[in-house]
Enzyme design. Structure first.
Site: not given
Length: 390
Positions: A208-209, A271
Site C-alpha cells: 500500500d504505497h 489507506h
C-alpha cells in the site's frame, strides 16, 4: 539563523543516508548475493499509468539519487501504450522534484531506463519483455523485481505471464502487488490463491504505497516515542478521532478504473484503515514487521462491521464559477460511464471494541475533487477531540 537551521537539517539528512547505506552493506547474504555484487532489473508494469508517473518513478529516482539502490540497477517500464522512454520521462518530470545540482545524476538515471510496450494477456509480448531484460543483464547472474502498478483486473494474467516467461534463471525474482487486492473477500482470496500457485510467499510483496508517506511512517514514533501521549491516548481523554483524506483533483481520465471500485475500495478500506490501525494499535514488542502486523490485525478484529446508517456517500460535481479542473464534475470525465452513481466521497463512523477505545468514534472521511482554498491544506488530517476535565 535560518541558514544554520537549513544546514543542520542537511547534515542530519546526510548522516541518516550514510547510516542507511552502511546498513545495506552489512548484508548477511552469502557471497555472490550481496546487493552490490549482482545486477538488478526493476520492472514497472503499468509504466504509462498515473501511479507510475506520480509515485513509482519518483521513488526509484530518489532511491537512485541517494545511493540506496544496488550500483548495477537498471529499470524497464512495460505497458500497453505505444510510448518511447522519452515520452515516459516527459510525463514524470514534474513529479520528480529534481534540484538544480542534481541534473547530471538525473540524466544518468534516465539513461538506465528502457520502455517496452505490449499487452498484459499475451504470452508472446512477455517473451519479448524477457528478451529485453536479458539484454540488460548481459548474461550475468541477475535479480529481477516486478512492480505491478496495475488495476487488479489484470493481476492474474500478468502474474501468470511473469511466472512462465520472465523469471530470473540465475538469480531471484520478486513480485510486488499494489492495492487494491480484489473487490471483496472472495476476489481477494482468489487472487491470494492464484499468487500462491505461482510463487513462494517470500517472493511476494503486497504494497500500500501510502504507508511510505513520511507522515504515516512517523506516526509510530510520534505515538510511542513521546511519553506525554502514553497516559492520554485512550477513551478517557479522546472523545473522537477524525482521519481525513482529500484530493484536490478528479479522476482525470482514470474514471474507467475508479468507477469500478469507488472511493471506499480505492481509499478508505486500505489507506485509511491502515492509518487507523497504526493510530489505535497497542505498542508492538518490537519494530519487526510481523509484530507490527499482528498488533494492527488485533485492532481490525475488534472493529464492529460498518453499517450503512453510519455512512454518507457523495459524488463531486463541477463548479461553473471555478477555475481549471474544478469546473468539471465526475460525470464530465469522458472515461466515466454515463449516469454513474459511483461515490467519489465517503464519510463513515467506525467503532473499536477494545478497552482502550470503547465508545470512541473513529470518523473516516475521503474524497476526490475536493478543491482546496490554499496550498497549505494537506491531503491528510488527524483531528483529536479531547475530553474536557468536566
Amino acid at each position: 539563523m535560518e541558514k544554520k537551521g537549513h544546514r543542520a537539517i542537511c547534515d542530519l539528512r546526510a548522516d541518516a543516508l550514510a547510516m542507511l547505506r552502511q546498513s545495506l552493506k552489512c548484508s548477511t547474504a552469502p557471497v555472490g548475493e550481496h546487493l552490490d555484487e549482482v545486477p538488478h532489473v526493476f520492472v514497472i508494469l503499468g509504466a504509462s499509468g498515473d501511479l507510475a508517473k506520480k509515485k513509482i518513478y519518483p521513488t526509484v529516482w530518489w532511491l537512485y539519487r541517494d545511493g540506496l539502490l544496488p550500483s548495477s540497477t537498471t529499470f524497464v517500464g512495460y505497458a500497453r501504450s505505444k510510448l518511447t522512454i522519452e515520452e515516459v520521462r516527459k510525463s514524470c518530470d514534474k513529479y520528480m522534484q529534481v534540484q538544480p545540482d542534481e541534473h547530471e545524476a538525473y540524466e544518468k538515471f534516465w539513461s538506465l531506463n528502457e520502455y517496452v510496450y505490449g499487452n498484459y494477456d499475451v504470452r508472446r509480448d512477455f517473451e519479448l519483455l524477457n528478451q529485453e531484460l536479458s539484454k540488460k543483464e548481459k548474461s550475468a547472474a541477475a535479480n529481477r523485481i516486478f512492480y505491478l502498478a496495475l488495476p487488479p483486473t489484470v493481476f492474474e494474467p500478468v502474474s501468470t505471464n511473469i511466472r512462465t516467461t520472465c523469471m530470473a534463471t540465475r538469480g531471484w525474482s520478486r513480485i510486488i502487488i499494489e492495492k487494491p487486492f480484489g473487490k471483496d473477500s472472495d476476489s481477494s482470496a482468489q487472487l491470494s490463491n492464484h499468487l500462491a500457485s505461482l510463487f513462494k510467499e517470500e517472493q511476494i510483496y503486497r504494497i500500500d504505497h501510502y504507508l511510505g508517506k513520511e507522515m504515516v511512517q512517523n506516526l509510530m514514533t510520534l505515538r510511542f516515542g513521546n511519553r506525554i501521549f502514553a497516559p492520554t491516548w485512550n477513551r478517557d481523554n479522546i472523545a473522537s478521532v477524525l482521519i481525513s483524506f482529500k484530493e484536490p483533483f478528479g479522476t482525470h481520465g482514470r474514471g474507467g478504473y475508479f468507477d469500478e471500485f469507488g472511493i471506499i475500495r480505492d481509499v478508505m478500506q486500505n489507506h485509511l484503515l491502515q492509518i487507523l490501525s497504526l493510530f489505535a494499535m497497542e505498542k508492538p514488542p518490537s519494530t519487526n514487521p510481523d509484530d507490527i502486523r499482528d498488533e494492527k490485525v488485533k485492532v481490525l478484529k475488534c472493529m464492529k462491521p460498518l453499517e450503512l446508517e453510519n455512512t454518507v456517500l457523495g459524488q463531486y460535481f463541477g463548479n461553473p464559477e471555478g477555475e481549471g479542473e474544478s469546473v468539471f464534475g465526475y460525470l464530465d470525465d469522458h472515461s466515466v460511464p454515463k449516469g454513474s452513481k459511483t461515490p467519489t466521497f465517503a464519510t463513515s463512523v467506525c467503532r473499536i471494541n477494545s478497552e482502550r477505545w470503547d465508545g470512541v468514534p473513529f470518523i473516516l472521511r475521503c474524497g476526490k475533487g475536493i478543491y482546496m482554498r490554499n496550498e497549505r491544506e494537506k491531503k491528510y488530517h488527524f483531528i483529536f477531540i479531547f475530553c474536557s476535565s468536566e
